[in-house]
Scaffold this motif. Structure first.
Motif, PDB file in Angstrom:
ATOM      1  N   ASP A 211       0.812  -1.220   0.000  1.00  0.00           N
ATOM      2  CA  ASP A 211       0.000   0.000   0.000  1.00  0.00           C
ATOM      3  C   ASP A 211       0.844   1.267   0.000  1.00  0.00           C
ATOM      4  OD1 ASP A 211      -2.280  -1.542   0.043  1.00  0.00           O
ATOM      5  OD2 ASP A 211      -2.618  -1.349   2.204  1.00  0.00           O
ATOM      6  N   SER A 212       2.070   1.173   0.517  1.00  0.00           N
ATOM      7  CA  SER A 212       2.909   2.368   0.647  1.00  0.00           C
ATOM      8  C   SER A 212       3.686   2.698  -0.626  1.00  0.00           C
ATOM      9  CB  SER A 212       3.904   2.175   1.803  1.00  0.00           C
ATOM     10  OG  SER A 212       4.953   1.272   1.439  1.00  0.00           O
ATOM     11  N   ILE A 213       3.787   1.766  -1.561  1.00  0.00           N
ATOM     12  CA  ILE A 213       4.677   1.933  -2.705  1.00  0.00           C
ATOM     13  C   ILE A 213       4.257   3.066  -3.657  1.00  0.00           C
ATOM     14  CG2 ILE A 213       5.634   0.829  -4.757  1.00  0.00           C
ATOM     15  CD1 ILE A 213       6.870  -0.155  -2.179  1.00  0.00           C
ATOM     16  N   PRO A 214       2.987   3.170  -4.062  1.00  0.00           N
ATOM     17  CA  PRO A 214       2.651   4.224  -5.038  1.00  0.00           C
ATOM     18  C   PRO A 214       3.060   5.624  -4.590  1.00  0.00           C
ATOM     19  CG  PRO A 214       0.851   2.658  -4.865  1.00  0.00           C
ATOM     20  CD  PRO A 214       1.823   2.304  -3.772  1.00  0.00           C
ATOM     21  N   ASN A 215       2.842   5.957  -3.320  1.00  0.00           N
ATOM     22  CA  ASN A 215       3.220   7.282  -2.856  1.00  0.00           C
ATOM     23  C   ASN A 215       4.739   7.442  -2.796  1.00  0.00           C
ATOM     24  OD1 ASN A 215       2.323   9.928  -1.708  1.00  0.00           O
ATOM     25  ND2 ASN A 215       3.552   9.219   0.017  1.00  0.00           N
ATOM     26  N   ASP A 216       5.442   6.376  -2.376  1.00  0.00           N
ATOM     27  CA  ASP A 216       6.908   6.431  -2.356  1.00  0.00           C
ATOM     28  C   ASP A 216       7.458   6.707  -3.757  1.00  0.00           C
ATOM     29  OD1 ASP A 216       6.904   5.936   0.341  1.00  0.00           O
ATOM     30  OD2 ASP A 216       7.747   3.908   0.203  1.00  0.00           O
TER      31      ASP A 216
END
Length: 325
Positions: A211-216
């Motif tokens: 879930d954190s990857i797209p924003n990173d």
């Protein structure tokens, strides 16, 4: 029917950690890396009608077992692509990367093998086509086809035809440096492939990681485009820590870190407190890569070399993509 290629390893700032398809090596998330000039593999591939099987020589040693089978399977993919299934090859590879110690030796290794193998059989491939083939030997290797800053798009298709790397900035875009801190060059106990599989199947933290990857990815690409070192470093360091946290949530739990890994991490954080901008990232192994700017190189190198258990520090600039020799 012979060619020689050189490929450099890459270090992921946004990590690839997990597959949705083991056979085609399709990742569960997109990733982003920089190619390094300090670590590389040079590979010659010669197809010979007189051979009855493939021969693989790495650093002057004839390789057998699973490492040999992995290379031979990948050569068969290249043979199928060229329509020359009955030809076998002699592969001679020199690896200037500690093997299986978390320095991405398979990335430069399979990128060089793919480039030399396809060129030897006369295949005229675009970098994107070569990246898609290379991905099926080693996932992270698809990024080493390019120099500079590289994004591996995970793709959506089940056949993997839209899962390949693209260059988002060339090696001349920005002079960022990487210090590779070698703590232990021995082969790790749990391979990247085995670690990924266990994490994907059992880690309680894995869904949060995805879930954190797209924003990173969004944030780090802005940082790279604007040459915002603090943004890029902070996102990369946090992404690394989240990846390694997933291994602690696996069943059974495991970690690639040693106590010396922690010492390097703490030292890098102390550098920032003293006004030296530096950030760490760690792949699947105990060794640490430290991002810094060229004006701080002398200080960073000295501080890192003074840490107990540090065996070697290799300084790298951002490197080029595949070349043919």
């Amino acid at each position: 029917m012979k060619a020689t290629a050189k490929a450099h390893t890459n270090i992921a700032l946004i990590k690839y950690w997990g597959k949705r398809n083991e056979e085609l090596i399709l990742p569960t998330n997109s990733s982003l890396s920089i190619t390094l000039d300090g670590f590389y593999t040079t590979t010659s591939v010669a197809f010979d009608e007189d051979l009855s099987e493939d021969i693989f020589v790495l650093n002057n040693e004839v390789i057998t077992g699973e490492a040999y089978r992995r290379v031979s399977r990948f050569l068969h993919l290249i043979r199928e692509t060229a329509g020359k299934q009955n030809l076998y090859a002699r592969v001679n590879s020199v690896n200037e990367v500690p093997t299986a110690a978390g320095f991405a030796s398979s990335a430069s290794g399979f990128a060089a093998l793919a480039a030399a193998g396809t060129r030897a059989l006369g295949l005229d491939l675009t970098h994107e086509d070569l990246s898609r083939i290379t991905r099926q030997g080693s996932g992270s290797a698809c990024r080493s086809i390019y120099g500079g800053f590289v994004e591996w798009n995970m793709g959506e298709r089940e056949d993997g035809t839209d899962s390949q790397a693209i260059q988002i900035q060339t090696e001349n875009h920005w002079d960022v440096r990487v210090a590779a801190v070698e703590l232990n060059s021995k082969m790790k106990k749990i391979s990247s492939r085995a670690g990924m599989k266990r994490t994907v199947e059992t880690s309680a933290f894995y869904s949060g990681w995805l879930d954190s990857i797209p924003n990173d990815l969004k944030e780090i690409k802005v940082g790279i485009a604007t040459k915002d070192f603090e943004k890029v470093g902070a996102v990369a360091e946090a992404n690394c820590l989240k990846m390694h946290a997933t291994t602690l949530g696996a069943a059974p739990p495991f970690t690639y870190w040693h106590d010396s890994t922690m010492r390097v991490m703490q030292t890098v954080q102390e550098m920032r407190e003293k006004g030296i901008p530096a950030y760490f990232t760690i792949d699947a192994g105990p060794n640490v890569k430290v991002l810094y700017l060229p004006e701080n190189e002398e200080q960073v190198e000295k501080i890192l070399k003074d840490i107990p258990d540090v065996q070697n520090v290799t300084l790298s600039k951002i490197g080029p993509g595949v070349t043919y020799l």
